[in-house]
Scaffold this active site. Structure first.
Site, PDB file in Angstrom:
ATOM      1  N   HIS A  16       4.400  -3.292   4.699  1.00 40.45           N
ATOM      2  CA  HIS A  16       3.795  -3.775   3.457  1.00 40.45           C
ATOM      3  C   HIS A  16       3.518  -2.609   2.507  1.00 40.45           C
ATOM      4  CE1 HIS A  16       0.129  -5.722   1.381  1.00 40.45           C
ATOM      5  NE2 HIS A  16       1.195  -6.383   0.968  1.00 40.45           N
ATOM      6  N   HIS A  58       1.408  -3.171  -7.401  1.00 41.01           N
ATOM      7  CA  HIS A  58       0.882  -4.474  -6.997  1.00 41.01           C
ATOM      8  C   HIS A  58      -0.039  -5.081  -8.042  1.00 41.01           C
ATOM      9  CE1 HIS A  58      -2.108  -7.175  -5.126  1.00 41.01           C
ATOM     10  NE2 HIS A  58      -1.069  -7.623  -4.448  1.00 41.01           N
TER      11      HIS A  58
END
Length: 294
Positions: A16, A58
């Site tokens: 991730h 993000h």
């Protein structure tokens, strides 16, 4: 066609945002570490700058992950590059102290001369395709955004430039697509399927649905990406999704007990910040380098 549950050896380990425990998230160093550990795939989030460049970030704002401030879509790439990417813990995360482990660059990959600056998607694709077959890509497009469908169009154009997509079909490495697109937005995924029908897509879902709606299966994706909370609440979800002929890619799984749960249910892919620990649990790596947890 119903899909069988994955055997542990077949479950895909997805790092991730790279290995963000040992390097700032979404940096080339974090992705290099994922390859060093032997992760099957890496996950990255993409947003579009004001001047139309896809960057691996993000959050909507750069405040948490850099020395600067502002909204990604309102800044040009040159403005983003004035600030350094920093290594900061998400709020509420445990402090983890790990044994130092330098990233060993591949012989055929140049050193990152732009270390500390925001990572563009093209630089990540350049790195990944320099070692073809080593690691697959799971790319999430972030919405809502002022750029709307321009994000998916630009993403597919980049994949084509780097040879990862041709005629709407993804390149395959070791019998699996080298890249897939993920999003919480079914509209975004339908755009992708319209432009590249054979490119795998993952519809990410975070809410725990009421019992009256037991099947959160949307035709926009070839896989469903439930949150870990959904799997805890409804373990039978995996079998139902498999019976519908779709894969299950669960996020974000970091604790050993949750890894055991995901593996026992036979999910197809596990997105994790702790790729090394998961590889160890699956018998595919040495003991984790975790020294202590605060």
């Amino acid at each position: 066609m119903s899909l069988p549950p994955r055997a542990p050896a077949e479950i895909e380990v997805v790092a991730h945002r790279g290995v963000s425990a040992e390097a700032p998230e979404h940096t080339l160093a974090a992705y290099q570490q994922a390859l060093t550990l032997g992760a099957d795939a890496v996950e990255c989030d993409v947003r579009m700058t004001r001047d139309g460049v896809l960057v691996c970030v993000h959050d909507r704002r750069i405040n948490r992950t850099s020395t600067g401030r502002g909204v990604v879509s309102a800044l040009d790439l040159a403005e983003l590059e004035r600030h350094r990417v920093v290594h900061r813990r998400p709020r509420g995360a445990a402090i983890r102290r790990r044994a130092p482990r330098p990233v060993v660059p591949e012989d055929d990959v140049e050193a990152d001369e732009d270390a500390g600056r925001v990572l563009t998607l093209d630089r990540l694709l350049d790195y990944v395709t320099a070692s073809p077959g080593r690691v697959r890509l799971a790319i999430e497009t972030k919405h809502p955004t002022r750029h709307a469908g321009q994000v998916e169009a630009a993403l597919l154009a980049s994949l084509q430039r780097f040879g990862l997509l041709s005629g709407g079909r993804p390149l395959e490495w070791s019998g699996r697509p080298a890249v897939r697109v993920m999003s919480f937005s079914p509209t975004a995924l339908r755009r992708v399927r319209g432009l590249a029908p054979d490119l795998p897509t993952v519809h990410l879902v975070r809410q725990v649905l009421p019992r009256s709606r037991p099947r959160p299966l949307l035709p926009a994706g070839t896989a469903v990406g439930p949150s870990l909370a959904m799997l805890r609440h409804d373990p039978g979800l995996v079998a139902r999704v498999h019976r519908a002929g779709l894969q299950v890619h669960v996020w974000v799984v970091n604790r050993p007990r949750d890894m055991h749960l995901a593996v026992s249910l036979g999910v197809d892919a596990v997105i994790t910040d702790e790729a090394e620990a998961l590889l160890h649990l699956l018998g595919r790596a040495g003991p984790p380098s975790l020294m202590s947890t605060g």
